[in-house]
Write a protein that holds these residues in place. Sequence first.
Motif, PDB file in Angstrom:
ATOM      1  N   THR A 269       1.875  28.520   5.386  1.00 39.91           N
ATOM      2  CA  THR A 269       3.020  27.918   4.724  1.00 39.91           C
ATOM      3  C   THR A 269       2.614  26.650   3.976  1.00 39.91           C
ATOM      4  OG1 THR A 269       3.632  26.457   6.558  1.00 39.91           O
ATOM      5  CG2 THR A 269       4.471  28.731   6.631  1.00 39.91           C
ATOM      6  N   GLU A 270       3.540  26.154   3.175  1.00 40.48           N
ATOM      7  CA  GLU A 270       3.304  24.909   2.456  1.00 40.48           C
ATOM      8  C   GLU A 270       3.012  23.761   3.414  1.00 40.48           C
ATOM      9  OE1 GLU A 270       5.434  23.581  -1.450  1.00 40.48           O
ATOM     10  OE2 GLU A 270       6.624  22.835   0.237  1.00 40.48           O
ATOM     11  N   GLN A 271       3.791  23.646   4.472  1.00 40.11           N
ATOM     12  CA  GLN A 271       3.562  22.572   5.444  1.00 40.11           C
ATOM     13  C   GLN A 271       2.235  22.752   6.168  1.00 40.11           C
ATOM     14  OE1 GLN A 271       5.425  19.590   6.212  1.00 40.11           O
ATOM     15  NE2 GLN A 271       6.058  20.177   4.145  1.00 40.11           N
ATOM     16  N   ASP A 272       1.836  23.994   6.424  1.00 41.00           N
ATOM     17  CA  ASP A 272       0.516  24.235   7.025  1.00 41.00           C
ATOM     18  C   ASP A 272      -0.576  23.665   6.134  1.00 41.00           C
ATOM     19  OD1 ASP A 272       1.586  25.622   9.196  1.00 41.00           O
ATOM     20  OD2 ASP A 272       1.370  27.580   8.238  1.00 41.00           O
ATOM     21  N   VAL A 273      -0.463  23.948   4.833  1.00 33.78           N
ATOM     22  CA  VAL A 273      -1.465  23.477   3.877  1.00 33.78           C
ATOM     23  C   VAL A 273      -1.491  21.954   3.817  1.00 33.78           C
ATOM     24  CG1 VAL A 273      -2.055  23.393   1.414  1.00 33.78           C
ATOM     25  CG2 VAL A 273      -1.439  25.562   2.470  1.00 33.78           C
ATOM     26  N   LEU A 274      -0.312  21.345   3.732  1.00 34.03           N
ATOM     27  CA  LEU A 274      -0.246  19.891   3.592  1.00 34.03           C
ATOM     28  C   LEU A 274      -0.765  19.177   4.832  1.00 34.03           C
ATOM     29  CD1 LEU A 274       3.171  19.472   1.746  1.00 34.03           C
ATOM     30  CD2 LEU A 274       0.872  19.315   0.782  1.00 34.03           C
ATOM     31  N   TRP A 275      -0.362  19.641   6.014  1.00 33.04           N
ATOM     32  CA  TRP A 275      -0.799  18.984   7.240  1.00 33.04           C
ATOM     33  C   TRP A 275      -2.286  19.218   7.505  1.00 33.04           C
ATOM     34  CZ3 TRP A 275       0.009  15.037  10.028  1.00 33.04           C
ATOM     35  CH2 TRP A 275       1.294  14.534  10.234  1.00 33.04           C
ATOM     36  N   ALA A 276      -2.811  20.375   7.107  1.00 32.45           N
ATOM     37  CA  ALA A 276      -4.226  20.648   7.327  1.00 32.45           C
ATOM     38  C   ALA A 276      -5.095  19.593   6.644  1.00 32.45           C
ATOM     39  CB  ALA A 276      -4.587  22.043   6.814  1.00 32.45           C
ATOM     40  N   LYS A 277      -4.655  19.106   5.478  1.00 38.29           N
ATOM     41  CA  LYS A 277      -5.393  18.034   4.810  1.00 38.29           C
ATOM     42  C   LYS A 277      -4.969  16.660   5.315  1.00 38.29           C
ATOM     43  CE  LYS A 277      -6.594  15.882   0.432  1.00 38.29           C
ATOM     44  NZ  LYS A 277      -6.525  15.909  -1.044  1.00 38.29           N
ATOM     45  N   TYR A 278      -3.660  16.461   5.434  1.00 37.38           N
ATOM     46  CA  TYR A 278      -3.135  15.135   5.783  1.00 37.38           C
ATOM     47  C   TYR A 278      -3.688  14.645   7.117  1.00 37.38           C
ATOM     48  CZ  TYR A 278       0.599  11.536   5.982  1.00 37.38           C
ATOM     49  OH  TYR A 278       1.315  10.371   6.031  1.00 37.38           O
ATOM     50  N   SER A 279      -3.877  15.566   8.060  1.00 39.49           N
ATOM     51  CA  SER A 279      -4.312  15.164   9.392  1.00 39.49           C
ATOM     52  C   SER A 279      -5.697  14.523   9.382  1.00 39.49           C
ATOM     53  CB  SER A 279      -4.290  16.355  10.353  1.00 39.49           C
ATOM     54  OG  SER A 279      -5.165  17.373   9.921  1.00 39.49           O
ATOM     55  N   PHE A 280      -6.584  14.952   8.460  1.00 38.34           N
ATOM     56  CA  PHE A 280      -7.895  14.283   8.403  1.00 38.34           C
ATOM     57  C   PHE A 280      -7.999  13.304   7.239  1.00 38.34           C
ATOM     58  CE2 PHE A 280      -8.938  17.915   5.612  1.00 38.34           C
ATOM     59  CZ  PHE A 280      -9.676  17.309   4.616  1.00 38.34           C
ATOM     60  N   LEU A 281      -7.205  13.525   6.170  1.00 38.11           N
ATOM     61  CA  LEU A 281      -7.226  12.581   5.059  1.00 38.11           C
ATOM     62  C   LEU A 281      -6.726  11.212   5.501  1.00 38.11           C
ATOM     63  CD1 LEU A 281      -7.323  11.784   2.006  1.00 38.11           C
ATOM     64  CD2 LEU A 281      -4.927  12.483   1.914  1.00 38.11           C
ATOM     65  N   ALA A 282      -5.635  11.183   6.277  1.00 34.86           N
ATOM     66  CA  ALA A 282      -5.036   9.900   6.647  1.00 34.86           C
ATOM     67  C   ALA A 282      -6.022   9.016   7.424  1.00 34.86           C
ATOM     68  CB  ALA A 282      -3.750  10.128   7.437  1.00 34.86           C
ATOM     69  N   PRO A 283      -6.635   9.509   8.519  1.00 34.71           N
ATOM     70  CA  PRO A 283      -7.588   8.631   9.204  1.00 34.71           C
ATOM     71  C   PRO A 283      -8.812   8.298   8.352  1.00 34.71           C
ATOM     72  CG  PRO A 283      -7.578  10.826  10.211  1.00 34.71           C
ATOM     73  CD  PRO A 283      -6.411  10.759   9.270  1.00 34.71           C
ATOM     74  N   THR A 284      -9.282   9.247   7.551  1.00 38.48           N
ATOM     75  CA  THR A 284     -10.438   8.959   6.691  1.00 38.48           C
ATOM     76  C   THR A 284     -10.100   7.867   5.685  1.00 38.48           C
ATOM     77  OG1 THR A 284     -11.259  11.231   6.871  1.00 38.48           O
ATOM     78  CG2 THR A 284     -12.026   9.948   4.994  1.00 38.48           C
ATOM     79  N   ALA A 285      -8.972   8.020   4.988  1.00 36.12           N
ATOM     80  CA  ALA A 285      -8.590   7.050   3.964  1.00 36.12           C
ATOM     81  C   ALA A 285      -8.275   5.688   4.568  1.00 36.12           C
ATOM     82  CB  ALA A 285      -7.389   7.577   3.187  1.00 36.12           C
TER      83      ALA A 285
END
Length: 283
Positions: A162-178
Motif C-alpha cells: 500500500t501507499e502507507q507501506d511504501v512511505l513508512w518503509a522509507k520514513y522509518s530509516f530516513l528519519a533517524p538517518t536525517a
Amino acid sequence: MLAILGPGAVGGLLGAALHRAGEDVVVVARPASARRILAEGIQVRSELFGEFTAMVPVTTALPAGSAVVLAVKAYGLPDVLPQLAAARPSEVLALLNGLGHAEALGEIPGARCGSVQVEAAREDGVVIHRGRFLIVNVPADADGRIAAALRRSGVDVRVRGTEQDVLWAKYSFLAPTALLTSWADLPLGEALARDPDVARGVVDEVAAVATADGHPTTSDELDALLRRLPATMMSSLQHDVRAGGPTELEAIGGHLIVLGERHGVPVPTLERVVDDLRSRLAA
C-alpha cells in the motif's frame, strides 16, 4: 509526456536518466532554473550512470494531461499544488520525504505517493549521485506508465504493497538517518557513534511511533538497518541545515513528534534533537 516537477538533485537525476534513455520527458522549473537548464542542460556525475549532460527540454508551466513525477521538497508542496491541480495530470507519482504530503495530494486525481532511495545532491549546479543504487518504490496501484518509463531508463523500480507501506518503509530509516546526521553534522557512521544514548533514543522512538501508527517496527531491526547503510552517508537535510535552510525538518522530524502525541508515545529524544536543529536554524 512525462514531466518532472522539481528538477533538483532527485528530480534532475531522474529527468536526465529518462532523457538519456529516449523517453519523452520535460522538466518543470522556476524561471531562473529553467534558463540555466536550457543553456547548460542537466549535468550528472553518477557512480551508476557515469558522467554526462542531458539537454532535457524545460518549461516553467506543467503541461496539461502529462504524467508527473513530483520531486519537490516537502516545504515546496503548497507552492506547486495549484499548478498540479490545474494541469489535470494523467498520473502523478510523488517522491517527497515524510508522510504528511499524502493527505494534501489526496485531492489530486490519480496522485499516488512513492519513495526514492538514493544519495544525491546538487553541487555547483551539478547533480552528484553517490553509490550505485537508485531505487524507486511504488504502491501496487501505481505500477503504471511512470514506473515503466523509469525501469526503461535504468532505475530499479520496486512494487511494495500500500501507499502507507511504501512511505513508512522509507520514513522509518530516513528519519533517524536525517536527524542524526544533521544533529551531529557528521556522516552516518560517526553520527551513530558520537552519542550512543541519543542515537539509540532516536531509533527506539521512531520504531515506537511507526508501530503505533500501524507499521510494526522493532528497535533492533531499525538499528541493524542503519548500520548496514554506508557509514559515509550524509543526508539532504544535513546539507540544508548546513546551508541555513529552508529544510524538511518539520516534514521529517516535526511530523514524528506530532504522531507521537497523537498516539500517546513519548518521544523526548526526538524532541531534543528537533528542538536543537530548530534553534540552530533560527540562530
